[in-house]
Design a protein around this motif. Structure first.
Motif, PDB file in Angstrom:
ATOM      1  N   TYR A   7      -7.431  27.338 -91.626  1.00 11.51           N
ATOM      2  CA  TYR A   7      -8.349  27.704 -90.535  1.00 11.51           C
ATOM      3  C   TYR A   7      -7.565  27.732 -89.240  1.00 11.51           C
ATOM      4  O   TYR A   7      -6.793  26.809 -88.962  1.00 11.51           O
ATOM      5  CB  TYR A   7      -9.493  26.678 -90.396  1.00 11.51           C
ATOM      6  N   TRP A  25     -19.734  29.944 -91.260  1.00 10.05           N
ATOM      7  CA  TRP A  25     -18.684  30.829 -91.760  1.00 10.05           C
ATOM      8  C   TRP A  25     -19.236  31.821 -92.797  1.00 10.05           C
ATOM      9  O   TRP A  25     -18.483  32.580 -93.371  1.00 10.05           O
ATOM     10  CB  TRP A  25     -17.594  29.992 -92.423  1.00 10.05           C
ATOM     11  N   PHE A  65     -18.453  24.344-104.028  1.00 12.48           N
ATOM     12  CA  PHE A  65     -17.861  23.359-103.113  1.00 12.48           C
ATOM     13  C   PHE A  65     -18.296  21.924-103.445  1.00 12.48           C
ATOM     14  O   PHE A  65     -19.475  21.670-103.695  1.00 12.48           O
ATOM     15  CB  PHE A  65     -18.290  23.748-101.696  1.00 12.48           C
ATOM     16  N   GLU A 109      -9.809  28.714 -99.419  1.00 15.44           N
ATOM     17  CA  GLU A 109     -10.662  28.637 -98.224  1.00 15.44           C
ATOM     18  C   GLU A 109      -9.929  29.208 -97.023  1.00 15.44           C
ATOM     19  O   GLU A 109      -8.762  28.893 -96.807  1.00 15.44           O
ATOM     20  CB  GLU A 109     -11.000  27.179 -97.872  1.00 15.44           C
ATOM     21  N   ASN A 149     -12.788  18.079-102.959  1.00 15.69           N
ATOM     22  CA  ASN A 149     -12.470  18.977-101.862  1.00 15.69           C
ATOM     23  C   ASN A 149     -11.708  18.240-100.772  1.00 15.69           C
ATOM     24  O   ASN A 149     -12.265  17.331-100.136  1.00 15.69           O
ATOM     25  CB  ASN A 149     -13.756  19.553-101.266  1.00 15.69           C
ATOM     26  N   GLU A 150     -10.453  18.587-100.610  1.00 19.24           N
ATOM     27  CA  GLU A 150      -9.634  18.181 -99.452  1.00 19.24           C
ATOM     28  C   GLU A 150      -9.313  16.698 -99.365  1.00 19.24           C
ATOM     29  O   GLU A 150      -8.926  16.223 -98.303  1.00 19.24           O
ATOM     30  CB  GLU A 150     -10.282  18.672 -98.147  1.00 19.24           C
ATOM     31  N   TYR A 201      -8.761  29.049 -85.382  1.00 17.14           N
ATOM     32  CA  TYR A 201      -9.761  29.779 -84.594  1.00 17.14           C
ATOM     33  C   TYR A 201      -9.203  30.285 -83.265  1.00 17.14           C
ATOM     34  O   TYR A 201      -9.891  30.961 -82.527  1.00 17.14           O
ATOM     35  CB  TYR A 201     -10.976  28.887 -84.311  1.00 17.14           C
ATOM     36  N   TRP A 204     -14.254  31.163 -96.926  1.00 18.66           N
ATOM     37  CA  TRP A 204     -15.272  30.185 -96.623  1.00 18.66           C
ATOM     38  C   TRP A 204     -16.263  30.841 -95.703  1.00 18.66           C
ATOM     39  O   TRP A 204     -15.838  31.259 -94.625  1.00 18.66           O
ATOM     40  CB  TRP A 204     -14.649  28.941 -95.935  1.00 18.66           C
ATOM     41  N   TRP A 209     -23.244  18.420 -92.199  1.00 16.70           N
ATOM     42  CA  TRP A 209     -21.897  18.992 -92.386  1.00 16.70           C
ATOM     43  C   TRP A 209     -21.658  19.952 -91.240  1.00 16.70           C
ATOM     44  O   TRP A 209     -22.548  20.133 -90.400  1.00 16.70           O
ATOM     45  CB  TRP A 209     -21.845  19.725 -93.737  1.00 16.70           C
ATOM     46  N   ASP A 210     -20.505  20.587 -91.201  1.00 15.82           N
ATOM     47  CA  ASP A 210     -20.332  21.486 -90.051  1.00 15.82           C
ATOM     48  C   ASP A 210     -21.111  22.792 -90.208  1.00 15.82           C
ATOM     49  O   ASP A 210     -21.132  23.618 -89.316  1.00 15.82           O
ATOM     50  CB  ASP A 210     -18.843  21.706 -89.680  1.00 15.82           C
ATOM     51  N   TRP A 211     -21.795  22.955 -91.343  1.00 13.47           N
ATOM     52  CA  TRP A 211     -22.704  24.100 -91.522  1.00 13.47           C
ATOM     53  C   TRP A 211     -24.070  23.637 -92.012  1.00 13.47           C
ATOM     54  O   TRP A 211     -24.892  24.466 -92.405  1.00 13.47           O
ATOM     55  CB  TRP A 211     -22.117  25.102 -92.521  1.00 13.47           C
ATOM     56  N   CYS A 228     -14.013  15.679 -98.463  1.00  9.08           N
ATOM     57  CA  CYS A 228     -13.618  15.307 -97.100  1.00  9.08           C
ATOM     58  C   CYS A 228     -13.810  13.828 -96.803  1.00  9.08           C
ATOM     59  O   CYS A 228     -14.285  13.466 -95.720  1.00  9.08           O
ATOM     60  CB  CYS A 228     -14.403  16.124 -96.073  1.00  9.08           C
TER      61      CYS A 228
HETATM   62  C1  BMA Z   1     -13.482  23.365 -95.239  1.00  8.32           C
HETATM   63  C2  BMA Z   1     -14.571  22.986 -96.196  1.00  8.32           C
HETATM   64  C3  BMA Z   1     -15.766  22.407 -95.551  1.00  8.32           C
HETATM   65  C4  BMA Z   1     -16.019  22.935 -94.192  1.00  8.32           C
HETATM   66  C5  BMA Z   1     -15.187  24.113 -93.882  1.00  8.32           C
HETATM   67  C6  BMA Z   1     -15.312  24.598 -92.495  1.00  8.32           C
HETATM   68  O1  BMA Z   1     -12.555  22.417 -95.067  1.00  8.32           O
HETATM   69  O2  BMA Z   1     -14.033  22.211 -97.179  1.00  8.32           O
HETATM   70  O3  BMA Z   1     -15.650  21.024 -95.508  1.00  8.32           O
HETATM   71  O4  BMA Z   1     -17.335  23.191 -94.014  1.00  8.32           O
HETATM   72  O5  BMA Z   1     -13.868  23.788 -94.058  1.00  8.32           O
HETATM   73  O6  BMA Z   1     -14.890  23.646 -91.570  1.00  8.32           O
END
Ligand code: BMA
Length: 892
Positions: A543, A677, A399, A563, A465-466, A545, A666, A199-201, A428
């Motif tokens: 989000y 995060w 999550f 989030e 989620n999403e 950045y 998040w 995942w991204d983390w 996702c």
């Molecule tokens: C959100 C979460 C995760 C992800 C985070 C950061 O969308 O639902 O899927 O790790 O963003 O990108």
């Protein structure tokens, strides 16, 4: 020599002829098959002892076959483990008095994931969903004496790839995660922790193993498979009821008569019911009214009241003579999701009402605490969840890319008063909807909801989620003509399957079709909103950045933020634990590979550049350490800005937006040592953000910001009573501890659960009138207090210009002393030469927590308590302690 083996079934029939069966005092005999197993890799031929519960990675690590999987690039080097097929096996001896029993069931609470289970060489069943408990009837295969059990697990990525290949009619995206995540493909084709494919983390450790308990259950008539005990307030009578749902595994070919007795002594409640079970009707449901309604004390979230639990006992007495008894804790609370028109704003409100009281949710998102779930001990959960409440949070969202947590997680949340928004484990991605997949999801939802529904901490279920927004925004580039297929799959999976099962099992909690979603309005649009990010409805994820996070005008003013966040690096000691000196540069391959967000390190630097000075030192190690520090400063300040914006918008509508009633950033915790995060590091160590959270989530806070040319101060309270307060505003010059001036407001009433504007002044005039201050030379602090000096909330501050533009910032902070202050407690005395922002103490590898950290020092001396989580001395702490403040960045 000829060996004679009798199956249990034969044994029982033989004995029955000779022995007159008497009633058994115990309904169930349980043989725990956990403990020492062996595991063998089909491809690698590696054989290792393996613990059950446990993962293959854990077994290999313990056997010394691999190093720490989190060290450097080991997540990439150890891919072979996930691609091998591991068989877990052991011998066990089965004995004992089984004369009166009819059935033996092999129970796995969770296998990770796709497996063939065999007993004495015969297949007893298959598994393919890690979120489902499996029961296999082994009555005819179990031997008295020695038995061999084996669980042959298939590689998860190989299985997922095959499922995808076999799904020939159309594709189910995404195929693979972005390359930067170094993940495995097609996680959506396997019911397993989605983030275990990367995942991204998270690293990709697509584990295999027997994740939870395994046991044999031997019984005569019926065994209790699942039990849920929930409390409800009956709307018409206004009386409390206890609903009991019990699912049995019925052995007897004829019906089993029985009675249920529910006792809640503290509420004088005794209820009994008769029932009849058969193999095809093995589920019973009863509702028992509480006798002493007036004595019921409610469960409240953290900060809202107490959480008394009532001991209850449920006894099932079966006519065959067996008795099954369970103890439970009963809690009483109601929860409603309020989606109603808001005056002055289009759309609908979106907030939770607990026991009739609207509650602002202050919290963060929870992810699995480790890639190797057996390492997540009760102690680690206690530490993490204690950190949640100690940071003044009252809520978490679990999550959907992780797991339904272990029961102890929810019990701790019940006790601590943490409201849990619980996702189902879909994230996702789009998902297949073949009948077998949906059947498995049905089992998963039913079992998990029955397992968890008695926890008052869970206040809302969320389908996924999403995935609503993934369709709305076409994340996966689906051609227009194919959209209807994916939309109908979505409805099929989340609404017609998941929601329908959920409503059968638990009607007592609100359900959200996705997160983010427009909630009621998504439903109106056929469950798939055109814009699930609509700020006038439901919850929003946000989000950004690249925008300057010091500018609150860039934040969407939504009803509820489930989030939002910014990345930072963990502390240097955590990075050092899994790296070598050659890795200690932000552009090293280690730092690049650990960073799973595309351009993640670039964004971190960009955020730093916008508002802070950058290190000038020529020493590469020092420079790296300062960048890690600045990444935490920047993250903490960004999230602070955003949370403050949401808290002050709690009862305000501006330009049709506002009425924000939740801010969950998040993300709370980390699965390994990497940039993310999170506000808590993998070890549980608090990042600067977590110390900030303690202040910005405090029940009462002063919030300073600029609107047009004006300085604004809001006071926000989540308390349930009004407060008479004054606001003390202080202006400092950066180069002096002597306040340039004070400004005390007159006394005002801060109403319960409100946000109020308490000051508006043109900033330049205010500064000018204050020893001719200017935005570059001065900063402001605010404190709320009663007229007799009792402080409410922490001192907050406002910097009128970015910190790389200020003049006179040269305060340096040093540790003057470290003194013992009780068992495992130490006082750290700090001395500063001038006003110093973001003063951060770090005890390195010494685990523990500071009472305060990341603070603004506006006094020359400050003492901070450190609580160690391990035995240590003042001497050792002093040796490991570092203190950094923003001025260190200027040091050559
Ligand atoms: C959100 C979460 C995760 C992800 C985070 C950061 O969308 O639902 O899927 O790790 O963003 O990108």
């Amino acid at each position: 020599m000829m060996t004679v083996t009798l199956s249990l079934f034969q044994f029982v029939t033989n004995l029955v002829a000779a022995v007159v069966a008497g009633p058994s005092a115990h309904g169930l005999r349980t043989d725990d098959l956990g403990g020492s197993w062996m595991a063998v890799g089909a491809g690698s031929g590696v054989v290792v002892p393996a613990n059950v519960p446990g993962s293959i990675h854990g077994a290999l690590l313990r056997a010394g076959k691999i190093q720490d999987p989190y060290f450097r690039f080991n997540d990439l080097h150890y891919r072979w483990i996930a691609y091998d097929n591991w068989t877990f096996y052991r011998n066990f001896s089965f004995s004992g008095d089984v004369r009166h029993q009819q059935k033996v069931v092999l129970v796995f609470d969770s296998i990770d994931t796709v497996a063939k289970v065999s007993l004495n060489g015969r297949t007893v069943g298959h598994t393919n969903n890690m979120f489902v408990a499996y029961r296999f009837d082994v009555t005819h295969l179990l031997l008295l004496g020695s038995n061999e059990i084996s669980v042959a697990i298939e590689s998860a990525p190989s299985y997922a790839a095959r499922q995808n290949r076999d799904h020939t009619s159309y594709s189910v995206p995404p195929a693979c995660p972005p390359h930067k995540q170094h993940g495995e493909c097609h996680a959506n084709f396997i019911r397993k922790t989605q983030s275990s494919f990367g995942w991204d983390w998270a690293p990709a450790f697509a584990t295999q193993g027997i994740r939870l308990h395994v046991r044999l259950e031997t019984f005569a008539a019926a065994a209790l498979e699942q039990l849920s005990i929930t409390t409800h307030l009956e709307k018409h009578s206004e009386g409390w009821q206890v609903a009991v749902v019990a699912v049995f595994d019925v052995a007897s070919p004829v019906s089993v008569e029985g009675s249920l007795l529910l006792e809640v002594p503290a509420l004088d409640t005794i209820g009994s019911q008769n029932f009849s079970l058969t193999q095809s009707a093995s589920r019973i449901e009863f509702v028992i009214p509480i006798t002493q309604n007036d004595s019921v004390k409610l469960w409240w979230p953290r900060g809202e009241g107490d959480r008394p639990g009532y001991d209850a006992t449920v006894t099932f007495e079966l006519d065959q003579g067996s008795i099954i008894q369970r103890n439970a804790k009963l809690y009483f609370r109601t929860v409603e999701l309020v989606q109603q028109t808001v005056q002055g704003s289009p759309g609908l409100s979106f907030y939770l009402r607990i026991n009739g009281r609207p509650v602002f949710l202050r919290g963060a998102n929870w992810v699995p605490a480790d890639s190797f779930l057996e390492r997540v001990t009760r102690q680690r959960l206690e530490n993490l969840l204690q950190s949640v409440v100690d940071a003044n949070m009252n809520s978490l969202r679990v999550f959907g890319g992780g797991i339904y947590e272990q029961s102890i997680f929810y019990s701790l949340c019940d006790e601590l008063g943490i409201m849990v928004i619980q996702d189902f484990m879909f994230a996702c991605a789009l998902y297949p909807t073949e009948p077998a997949f949906l059947g498995s999801v049905r089992d998963e939802v039913s079992q998990q909801v029955l397992r968890l529904s008695s926890h008052p901490s869970i206040v809302m279920w969320v389908s996924n989620n999403e995935n609503e927004v993934a369709l709305a925004r076409n994340w996966f580039d689906i051609p227009e003509h194919l959209e209807p297929r994916y939309r109908s799959d979505y409805i099929n999976l989340y609404i017609e399957t998941l929601r329908n099962v959920l409503l059968q099992e638990d009607k007592s909690r609100p359900f959200l079709p996705s997160s983010p979603t427009n909630g009621a309005d998504s439903k109106r649009e056929g469950w798939l909103a055109r814009n699930p990010y609509d700020t006038h409805y439901g919850d929003v994820h946000y989000y950004n950045y690249t925008a300057d996070c010091w500018d609150w005008k860039t934040f969407p003013c939504a009803r509820f933020l489930s989030e939002f966040g910014y990345q930072s690096w963990p502390s240097f000691s955590s990075v050092a634990e899994v790296s070598l000196p050659e890795d200690w540069q932000l552009n090293s391959s280690f730092c690049n590979i650990r960073q799973h967000l595309i351009d993640g390190n670039k964004y971190i630097l960009q955020q730093i550049h916008q508002n802070y000075p950058i290190p000038v030192t020529q020493n590469p190690l020092r420079s790296f350490q300062l960048i890690l520090y600045l990444s935490q400063v920047s993250q903490a300040q960004c999230v602070k800005m955003q949370v403050e914006f949401y808290r002050r918008s709690r009862n305000e509508v501006k330009h049709g937006e506002g009425w924000t009633m939740g801010a969950l950033y998040w993300q709370l915790n980390d699965v390994w040592q990497a940039p993310s995060w999170s506000s808590l590091e993998y070890s549980g160590k608090w990042k600067m953000l977590h110390y900030f959270a303690k202040d910005f989530f405090a029940p009462v806070v002063p919030i300073l910001f600029e609107d047009e040319e004006d300085l604004m101060v809001y006071a926000v309270s989540e308390l349930n009573f009004d407060l008479k307060l004054i606001l003390k505003l202080t202006v400092y010059q950066w180069d002096s501890f002597q306040p340039a001036c004070h400004l005390n407001s007159s006394e005002f009433l801060l109403y319960a659960r409100t946000s109020q504007s308490v000051l508006r002044r043109p900033l330049s005039t205010l500064l000018e009138s204050c020893a001719h201050c200017s935005p570059t030379r001065c900063l402001l602090t605010a404190q709320l207090m009663t007229s007799n000096g009792i402080h409410y909330g922490q001192r907050n501050y406002h910097f009128p210009v970015p910190l790389h533009r200020v003049k006179g910032l040269h305060g340096l902070v040093k540790v003057a002393a470290v003194n013992p202050a009780g068992p495992q407690r130490f006082t750290v005395v700090l001395k500063a030469s001038a006003v110093s922002p973001f003063v951060f103490l770090d005890a390195g590898t010494l685990h523990g927590r500071f009472e305060d950290n990341g603070f603004l020092m506006v006094e020359p001396v400050k003492s901070v308590i450190f609580r160690a989580w391990q035995k240590t001395s003042a001497h050792e702490l002093k040796r490991k302690l570092t203190v950094t403040s923003l001025c260190d960045v200027f040091q050559k």
